[in-house]
Each structure stands twice: as structure tokens, then as C-alpha cells.
Design a protein around this motif. Structure first.
Motif, PDB file in Angstrom:
ATOM      1  N   PHE A 337       0.833  -1.197   0.000  1.00 58.26           N
ATOM      2  CA  PHE A 337       0.000   0.000   0.000  1.00 58.26           C
ATOM      3  C   PHE A 337       0.876   1.260   0.000  1.00 58.26           C
ATOM      4  N   TYR A 338       1.998   1.185   0.677  1.00 60.44           N
ATOM      5  CA  TYR A 338       2.941   2.315   0.677  1.00 60.44           C
ATOM      6  C   TYR A 338       3.447   2.580  -0.747  1.00 60.44           C
ATOM      7  N   ARG A 339       3.737   1.527  -1.491  1.00 67.28           N
ATOM      8  CA  ARG A 339       4.184   1.708  -2.882  1.00 67.28           C
ATOM      9  C   ARG A 339       3.118   2.407  -3.713  1.00 67.28           C
ATOM     10  N   LEU A 340       1.855   2.009  -3.489  1.00 60.31           N
ATOM     11  CA  LEU A 340       0.751   2.601  -4.239  1.00 60.31           C
ATOM     12  C   LEU A 340       0.554   4.076  -3.878  1.00 60.31           C
ATOM     13  N   GLU A 341       0.584   4.377  -2.587  1.00 57.91           N
ATOM     14  CA  GLU A 341       0.312   5.736  -2.117  1.00 57.91           C
ATOM     15  C   GLU A 341       1.454   6.699  -2.402  1.00 57.91           C
ATOM     16  N   SER A 342       2.685   6.251  -2.312  1.00 62.70           N
ATOM     17  CA  SER A 342       3.830   7.167  -2.362  1.00 62.70           C
ATOM     18  C   SER A 342       4.341   7.422  -3.775  1.00 62.70           C
ATOM     19  N   ASP A 343       3.850   6.687  -4.768  1.00 61.80           N
ATOM     20  CA  ASP A 343       4.300   6.856  -6.154  1.00 61.80           C
ATOM     21  C   ASP A 343       3.658   8.124  -6.731  1.00 61.80           C
ATOM     22  N   GLU A 345       4.251   9.913  -9.471  1.00 56.72           N
ATOM     23  CA  GLU A 345       3.927   9.895 -10.890  1.00 56.72           C
ATOM     24  C   GLU A 345       2.640   9.116 -11.128  1.00 56.72           C
ATOM     25  N   ARG A 346       2.507   7.997 -10.430  1.00 58.93           N
ATOM     26  CA  ARG A 346       1.337   7.149 -10.608  1.00 58.93           C
ATOM     27  C   ARG A 346       0.073   7.850 -10.104  1.00 58.93           C
ATOM     28  N   ASN A 347       0.226   8.688  -9.098  1.00 60.06           N
ATOM     29  CA  ASN A 347      -0.949   9.275  -8.454  1.00 60.06           C
ATOM     30  C   ASN A 347      -1.236  10.706  -8.876  1.00 60.06           C
ATOM     31  N   LYS A 348      -0.629  11.168  -9.948  1.00 54.33           N
ATOM     32  CA  LYS A 348      -0.891  12.542 -10.375  1.00 54.33           C
ATOM     33  C   LYS A 348      -2.331  12.712 -10.844  1.00 54.33           C
ATOM     34  N   TYR A 349      -2.986  11.605 -11.206  1.00 52.31           N
ATOM     35  CA  TYR A 349      -4.382  11.667 -11.611  1.00 52.31           C
ATOM     36  C   TYR A 349      -5.345  11.173 -10.522  1.00 52.31           C
ATOM     37  N   TRP A 350      -4.832  10.984  -9.305  1.00 50.85           N
ATOM     38  CA  TRP A 350      -5.678  10.476  -8.233  1.00 50.85           C
ATOM     39  C   TRP A 350      -6.574  11.571  -7.655  1.00 50.85           C
ATOM     40  N   GLY A 351      -6.130  12.808  -7.736  1.00 53.85           N
ATOM     41  CA  GLY A 351      -6.931  13.916  -7.224  1.00 53.85           C
ATOM     42  C   GLY A 351      -6.549  14.360  -5.832  1.00 53.85           C
ATOM     43  N   TYR A 352      -5.565  13.699  -5.216  1.00 51.26           N
ATOM     44  CA  TYR A 352      -5.096  14.100  -3.889  1.00 51.26           C
ATOM     45  C   TYR A 352      -3.601  13.824  -3.806  1.00 51.26           C
ATOM     46  N   ASP A 353      -2.855  14.793  -3.314  1.00 52.54           N
ATOM     47  CA  ASP A 353      -1.416  14.673  -3.138  1.00 52.54           C
ATOM     48  C   ASP A 353      -1.108  14.674  -1.646  1.00 52.54           C
ATOM     49  N   TRP A 354      -0.567  13.555  -1.147  1.00 52.79           N
ATOM     50  CA  TRP A 354      -0.320  13.428   0.288  1.00 52.79           C
ATOM     51  C   TRP A 354       0.618  14.508   0.817  1.00 52.79           C
ATOM     52  N   ARG A 355       1.386  15.137  -0.055  1.00 47.56           N
ATOM     53  CA  ARG A 355       2.318  16.179   0.392  1.00 47.56           C
ATOM     54  C   ARG A 355       1.596  17.424   0.904  1.00 47.56           C
ATOM     55  N   GLU A 356       0.309  17.536   0.595  1.00 48.47           N
ATOM     56  CA  GLU A 356      -0.471  18.666   1.134  1.00 48.47           C
ATOM     57  C   GLU A 356      -0.599  18.589   2.649  1.00 48.47           C
ATOM     58  N   LEU A 412      -4.361   1.336  -9.487  1.00 46.34           N
ATOM     59  CA  LEU A 412      -3.686   0.040  -9.429  1.00 46.34           C
ATOM     60  C   LEU A 412      -2.173   0.214  -9.353  1.00 46.34           C
ATOM     61  N   LEU A 413      -1.507  -0.781  -8.773  1.00 48.63           N
ATOM     62  CA  LEU A 413      -0.050  -0.864  -8.884  1.00 48.63           C
ATOM     63  C   LEU A 413       0.322  -1.155 -10.331  1.00 48.63           C
ATOM     64  N   THR A 414       1.499  -0.704 -10.729  1.00 47.01           N
ATOM     65  CA  THR A 414       1.913  -0.779 -12.133  1.00 47.01           C
ATOM     66  C   THR A 414       1.764  -2.176 -12.722  1.00 47.01           C
ATOM     67  N   GLU A 415       2.180  -3.186 -11.967  1.00 46.86           N
ATOM     68  CA  GLU A 415       2.208  -4.536 -12.511  1.00 46.86           C
ATOM     69  C   GLU A 415       0.831  -5.137 -12.744  1.00 46.86           C
ATOM     70  N   TYR A 416      -0.210  -4.477 -12.265  1.00 46.76           N
ATOM     71  CA  TYR A 416      -1.563  -5.005 -12.428  1.00 46.76           C
ATOM     72  C   TYR A 416      -2.382  -4.227 -13.453  1.00 46.76           C
ATOM     73  N   GLU A 417      -1.782  -3.240 -14.072  1.00 49.49           N
ATOM     74  CA  GLU A 417      -2.513  -2.446 -15.050  1.00 49.49           C
ATOM     75  C   GLU A 417      -2.633  -3.183 -16.382  1.00 49.49           C
ATOM     76  N   GLY A 418      -3.667  -2.802 -17.135  1.00 45.61           N
ATOM     77  CA  GLY A 418      -3.850  -3.363 -18.478  1.00 45.61           C
ATOM     78  C   GLY A 418      -4.415  -4.758 -18.500  1.00 45.61           C
ATOM     79  N   LYS A 419      -4.971  -5.233 -17.377  1.00 46.80           N
ATOM     80  CA  LYS A 419      -5.474  -6.605 -17.306  1.00 46.80           C
ATOM     81  C   LYS A 419      -6.966  -6.661 -16.946  1.00 46.80           C
ATOM     82  N   GLY A 420      -7.619  -5.510 -16.941  1.00 49.29           N
ATOM     83  CA  GLY A 420      -9.063  -5.469 -16.684  1.00 49.29           C
ATOM     84  C   GLY A 420      -9.447  -5.472 -15.220  1.00 49.29           C
ATOM     85  N   TYR A 421      -8.457  -5.373 -14.325  1.00 50.37           N
ATOM     86  CA  TYR A 421      -8.784  -5.402 -12.903  1.00 50.37           C
ATOM     87  C   TYR A 421      -9.510  -4.126 -12.468  1.00 50.37           C
ATOM     88  N   ALA A 422      -9.163  -3.000 -13.039  1.00 46.45           N
ATOM     89  CA  ALA A 422      -9.830  -1.752 -12.672  1.00 46.45           C
ATOM     90  C   ALA A 422     -11.315  -1.810 -13.037  1.00 46.45           C
TER      91      ALA A 422
END
Length: 480
Positions: A337-343, A345-356, A412-422
Motif C-alpha cells: 500500500f505504501y508503494r501505491l500511495e507514495s508513487d 507519478e502514478r498518483n498525479k491523476y488520483w486527485g489528492y497529493d499526500w504532500r499537502e 492500481l499498482l503498475t504490474e496489475y494495469e492493463g489486465k481489466g482489474y480496474a
């Protein structure tokens, strides 16, 4: 934030006496028949209820903080029901944008059904007896006619017989010194009750004296031998005359009935049908007195607290999909979960930046405690997406509204993208929201450059219904 009411879409301003001339048309035109929607009431109690106001859809919207909780008054409209409904829309939008909970206070009975129609039956409603206003037929106070007012007529006749030199006089702010001297004599008895509300009320009355003319009130008094022995202040709101202040020296027999009668005679016009003598605050003597004047009704003041579909959820669900499992994220998955939250680049489209909120590099525990706190405060339902028992991403229900609606987001984490999980996670969680939480509508939005998210939302059966320069907007209902 500097303004506890938040920023936009409504522009709330702290209420002061200087605002009354701007707002006077709303008070003067108000037909809600409750004293809370009058200028003097709000001026007198502004230090005890921290008040803010905004104009929404041509309606006056008051909000107040009382004992740490935010309450909204029903919108005061001069343009009918449709404007009120649009103003309620604006209140909801403002609360969602600022994470504020909606509570309504002093809702009149004839507006209660509108809120129930709007929010359904899942609302908490209270109507304390002590705060209900006493409403009277205005003509009764002018004439005191009929058998039921025999007692009042007797008191008036006795007063006139004992004090034939009495006179009714119109008072203004220019008479402040005389009124103050009268109140000082009066309060020796009043404050002997020792109640906090009596002291607060007297403090408010003194402050009102300078404002009688400024906020458009009517005031009058009775003099006996040139001495002021009774004093009253009222305000015209629509077809109603609100009696804000009525004080008298009780050693003058019949003075209260005479003051009420004379005040009505001098201030009830053909357009005024109702006199409002406010509540009794639970005081036994005051209640007995107000009932003796034969009210035609008690003005209900409902408190209405709409519930959101998340409010009844005490624990996060487990939802099974064809290839995935949706459930709570535990300490075991903290590093993934830390990998997902702290990335970033991955979260620029999430709508929230934890650095706030976190100025230093966060830990895995920080992210876990953050989502758990959000759920505890009923701000969102954060759920992990699991593939073969491993965390693959997160799906969140959040931005819960007051008409059985919410918003969904997925990453999603990078390795799970493009497989229909979302798409699969969106599908099963939307179904959970619609059929288990009984949501009416599930919304979503995505940044326009985020084609992957747009494709997943459409694949999950959501409908693109709007767009602006930044986002595409989607929704799904049980009927779609």
C-alpha cells in the motif's frame, strides 16, 4: 482555514449588525412565521450562536455554530419554492466541497415535508417543546374580545382604573437613556431568577436599544405619571408581528396585559394576521403566561439531520469478484500500500497529493492510519483490490452526499494495469453501492488526459454525462 464555512461555491460572511440593511428585505418579506428568521432575533443572539450568511439563488441562507456543530437555517426566499430548492442544492454542494456535515435547524413545519421528500425517511428529526414559538391571532390582541379573553380585559380595565393618567408612547433609539433606567429597575427582579438564559437575554436587550431605528424595529412603552413602567419591541416579518421584548414593572397591576394590548393597537395593520411572542425557553412561569393568551398554534422548529449511506456502516465489507477480492487493507499489506500511495507519478491523476498534509517523507503506517481515520470519520470507504491474495490496488467510495449518492475512484499498482482489474473492481463495488448501500447514484470523474481511467469507467457501465476543461464526469444508477 480562516473561514470555518469553507471556500466556495457559497460565499459565507460572518453576520454583524452592519449587514442588516443589506438583508432587511429578506427579514421583512419572510413568511416562515418563526422568530428565528427575523433581524432582531439574529442580532440579539449573534454572540451565542456564531452566525454566517450567504445569498444563494436569491435566498438568504443562515448558518450557525452551536456547541461545536454546524446548523443551517431553511433558505429564506422571496421568489418561491423553486428558488428554495435551488438554494438547498447550493448548500449541499458547498458542504461536499468543504467536507461539512449538514444539519438543519429551526425548520418550519410546512417546510419539513420538503426536506423529507428530498432526503427520504432516513433522517433524524427533533422538535423540542421549549423552543416552539407561540403564535396568536393578531386581531385578538387588538380587541381582547370574547369569553376566552375575559381575564385579559379585566386586567386592562383594572390598570386603566388604577392609573387613569397612563399613556402609550412610541419609543426610538433616542430614548435609550430612559429605557435603560427602566430596565435597570426591572432586572433587579428578573435576574433574581439566577438563570443563565435570563442574564443572556437582558444583555441582548441592552444591546438592542441602540439599534431600534437602525434595523427597522417598532418600539413602545407605557408611562404612568411620566414614568416608564413597560417597554416592548417588535418587528414586522411578512404578515407577522414578532414581539422580541416585553418588559414591565409588575407592581403596576395589569401592566403586562395593557402593554400587549396597546402595542398591538398601535402596530397591527390590516396586513398583519399573526403575532409571534417567541418561545418560553422551558420557563414554567413564562409558559403559563403565554398559554393564557390563547395561542392559535405553536410554531414548530424542527431540527433535521439527513443521514448519508455511509453513516450506518461500522465495518468495511468483503466483496467477491470473478478474479478479485475487495476488502479492508490490513497491516500485512502495509508495504504494498505504501508503494501505491507514495508513487507521485502514478498518483498525479488520483486527485489528492499526500504532500499537502505530510511535509516529510511518510511511513507505511502513516498511509494506513490515514485511510483508517477517514473511514472512522465516515469520510470514505477505502478498500483494497486483491488478486491471488496480494494487494493490486485500491478502490474508494467517497464524497458521500445527502441524497443516497457517492463517488468512486480506483488505482492500481503498475504490474496489475492493463489486465481489466480496474474495470472489474469498479463493476463489483458500484453494484455493492447500488444494491447493498441502496445508493441512488454513483458518480466518478477522471482527468481528461487519463484515457486508461476513462476507458475503465465506461467499460464498467458508467455513463459520460458532462465535461469541463479538466474532467470527464460519469454516473451510474440502478436504472441504468
Amino acid at each position: 482555514m480562516d473561514n470555518p464555512m469553507g471556500e466556495g461555491p457559497l460565499k459565507f460572511k460572518k453576520f454583524t449588525t452592519e449587514d442588516v440593511p443589506l438583508l432587511r428585505k429578506y427579514f421583512a418579506g419572510c413568511t416562515l412565521h418563526l422568530s428565528n428568521y427575523s433581524a432582531a432575533f439574529n442580532v440579539m443572539w449573534r454572540e451565542y450562536f456564531i452566525q454566517y450568511y450567504a445569498i444563494a439563488e436569491g435566498c438568504l441562507v443562515f448558518a450557525e455554530f452551536f456547541r461545536g456543530r454546524l446548523y443551517f437555517h431553511y433558505p429564506v426566499s422571496l421568489n418561491g419554492q423553486e428558488a428554495e430548492e435551488r438554494a438547498l442544492d447550493e448548500i449541499e454542494a458547498h458542504c461536499r466541497a468543504n467536507g461539512l456535515r449538514i444539519h438543519y435547524t429551526s425548520v418550519p413545519k410546512d417546510r419539513l415535508c420538503r426536506l423529507i421528500d428530498r432526503y427520504g425517511t432516513d433522517v433524524k428529526i427533533t422538535n423540542p417543546r421549549r423552543w416552539r414559538d407561540y403564535l396568536y391571532n393578531a386581531a385578538d390582541f387588538v380587541n381582547f374580545s370574547g369569553k376566552k379573553f375575559a381575564g385579559q380585559r379585566n386586567h386592562v380595565n383594572k390598570f386603566k382604573k388604577l392609573y387613569p393618567d397612563y399613556e402609550y408612547t412610541v419609543l426610538t433609539s433616542a430614548d435609550e437613556c430612559e429605557i435603560t433606567a427602566f430596565l435597570k429597575e426591572y432586572e433587579k427582579r428578573q435576574l433574581s431568577k439566577g438563570t443563565l438564559i435570563a442574564k443572556e437575554e437582558m444583555t441582548s436587550v441592552y444591546k438592542l436599544l441602540k439599534l431600534i431605528d437602525y434595523i427597522g424595529l417598532v418600539a413602545g412603552g407605557l408611562r404612568v405619571g411620566g414614568k416608564l413602567v413597560a417597554f416592548s419591541v417588535g418587528e414586522v416579518c411578512g404578515d407577522m408581528l414578532v414581539i422580541h421584548v416585553e418588559k414591565a414593572l409588575t407592581e403596576y397591576d395589569g401592566v403586562y396585559c395593557t402593554m400587549a394590548n396597546e402595542f398591538a393597537k398601535h402596530n397591527v395593520t390590516e396586513n398583519i394576521t399573526t403575532i409571534n411572542r417567541e418561545d418560553d425557553a422551558g420557563d414554567r412561569g413564562l409558559r403559563k403566561s403565554k398559554l393564557q393568551y390563547n395561542p392559535v398554534a405553536l410554531g414548530d422548529k424542527f431540527t433535521v439531520i439527513p443521514h448519508r449511506i455511509i453513516d450506518g456502516i461500522s465495518r468495511l465489507p468483503t466483496i467477491k469478484g470473478e478474479r478479485i477480492e475487495i476488502r479492508e487493507i490490513t497491516d500485512t499489506e502495509a508495504q504494498d500500500f505504501y508503494r501505491l500511495e507514495s508513487d507521485l507519478e502514478r498518483n498525479k491523476y488520483w486527485g489528492y497529493d499526500w504532500r499537502e498534509d505530510c511535509k516529510s517523507q511518510p511511513t507505511a503506517e502513516y498511509f494506513l492510519s490515514s485511510i483508517r481515520e477517514d473511514f472512522a470519520k465516515k469520510e470514505e470507504m477505502p478498500l483494497g483490490i486483491f488478486v491471488d491474495c496480494k494487494l493490486a490496488g485500491e478502490v474508494v467510495l467517497h464524497n458521500f452526499g445527502y441524497r443516497s449518492d457517492c463517488e468512486i475512484g480506483v488505482r492500481l499498482l503498475t504490474e496489475y494495469e492493463g489486465k481489466g482489474y480496474a474495470k472489474e473492481a469498479l463493476t463489483v463495488v458500484i453494484d455493492y453501492a447500488l444494491f447493498e448501500l441502496d445508493a441512488e447514484t454513483v458518480y466518478a470523474k477522471c482527468f481528461k488526459p487519463n484515457e486508461r481511467s476513462k476507458h475503465a469507467l465506461l467499460a464498467a457501465g458508467m455513463v459520460l454525462y458532462n465535461e469541463d476543461n479538466t474532467y470527464f464526469y460519469f454516473k451510474k444508477t440502478a436504472k441504468m
